[in-house]
Enzyme design. Structure first.
Site, short mmCIF file in Angstrom:
data_model
loop_
_atom_site.label_atom_id
_atom_site.label_comp_id
_atom_site.label_asym_id
_atom_site.label_seq_id
_atom_site.Cartn_x
_atom_site.Cartn_y
_atom_site.Cartn_z
N GLU A 45 0.87 -1.18 0.00
CA GLU A 45 0.00 0.00 0.00
C GLU A 45 0.91 1.22 0.00
OE1 GLU A 45 -3.51 2.49 2.29
OE2 GLU A 45 -2.44 0.95 3.43
N ASP A 119 -2.64 11.62 -2.17
CA ASP A 119 -2.66 13.09 -2.21
C ASP A 119 -3.02 13.54 -3.63
OD1 ASP A 119 -1.93 13.31 0.46
OD2 ASP A 119 0.21 13.33 0.00
N LYS A 123 -2.79 21.23 -8.29
CA LYS A 123 -2.22 22.16 -9.27
C LYS A 123 -1.60 21.39 -10.45
CE LYS A 123 -1.32 25.85 -6.05
NZ LYS A 123 -0.46 26.24 -4.96
N GLU A 193 -8.58 5.26 7.11
CA GLU A 193 -9.00 6.38 7.96
C GLU A 193 -9.70 7.46 7.12
OE1 GLU A 193 -6.02 4.85 8.36
OE2 GLU A 193 -5.55 4.70 10.50
N TYR A 194 -9.11 7.81 5.97
CA TYR A 194 -9.70 8.84 5.11
C TYR A 194 -11.04 8.38 4.56
CZ TYR A 194 -6.02 12.37 4.83
OH TYR A 194 -5.15 13.39 5.11
#
Ligand code: SAM
Length: 212
Positions: A45, A119, A123, A193-194
């Site tokens: 992971e 993440d 941009k 968790e997210y």
């Protein structure tokens, strides 16, 4: 994942170094992960955060070995603590940047990959940092066994669409695609968790599985 700096974590991590936490001399494990973790299929992971997913998967599948890779040392603390507290011996946390995967894994050494809530780097000038950018896909292709799978979950719709394009450009067949994983029958054995945080807010969770 951003944490307020906690000075005590560095000290606490000393007890996990070389055990649940691997961070120095990772090159020495290249081609030898099976010797460390038992002769088991190896799953990674990338960006494991606080380690809920990897600790649950390791417990659900004692027949496999799991490595969580995470750049942030303070975040690693919560992951290694889960492994220790839950007496999980078929997983380790690597404090390292996935950009260097080829230094630590032999060609075809990895059975499967998970990217969970990576993440988004919104941009455009940061697109190359996204873990589904084509240069990362090339690394994954090298370390995965032939026809190895990547499973990707994200709350971020823009990152998901970008990633589907990258997979297509790279010529990776899509096995499964869902823009609302939690309202399907698709197997979702462990939540991160997210994932728990965003789904509690009513956010749809995107999922896809591709073959290399
Ligand atoms: N997967 C966890 C979850 O779903 O709860 C954490 C998600 S968090 C948004 C993404 C994590 O990936 C961060 O902890 C970050 O430090 C880590 N990360 C980002 N780029 C990475 C890289 N190149 N190598 C290893 N970890 C990375």
């Amino acid at each position: 994942m951003r944490l307020r700096k906690k000075p005590w974590i560095s000290q606490a991590l000393e007890d996990y170094k070389g055990k649940e936490l691997l961070e120095d001399g990772l090159e020495a494990y290249k081609g030898k992960w099976r010797a460390l973790l038992g002769d088991k299929p190896l799953y990674l992971e990338i960006g494991c955060g606080k380690g809920q997913f990897i600790s649950q998967m390791a417990q659900l599948h004692p027949e496999n070995a799991y490595l969580g890779i995470e750049t942030q040392r303070d975040v690693c603390y919560y992951a290694v603590k889960k492994l220790r507290d839950q007496e999980i011996d078929n997983a380790r946390i690597l404090r390292a940047d996935a950009a260097h995967l080829l230094d630590w894994f032999e060609k075809g050494e990895v059975e499967g990959l998970y990217l969970n809530f990576s993440d988004p780097w919104p941009k455009a000038r940061h697109a190359k940092r996204r873990l589904t950018y084509r240069s990362f896909l090339a690394l994954y292709k090298t370390i995965l066994k032939p026809a190895g799978h990547l499973r990707f979950k994200t709350d971020n719709d823009a990152l998901f669409e970008f990633s589907l394009e990258e997979f297509k450009e790279f010529g990776l067949p899509l096995l499964t695609v869902s823009r609302d994983l939690h309202h399907t029958e698709i197997l979702n054995e462990a939540q991160t968790e997210y994932e728990q945080r965003f789904s509690a807010l009513g956010k749809n969770i995107n999922f896809c599985e591709v073959v290399f």
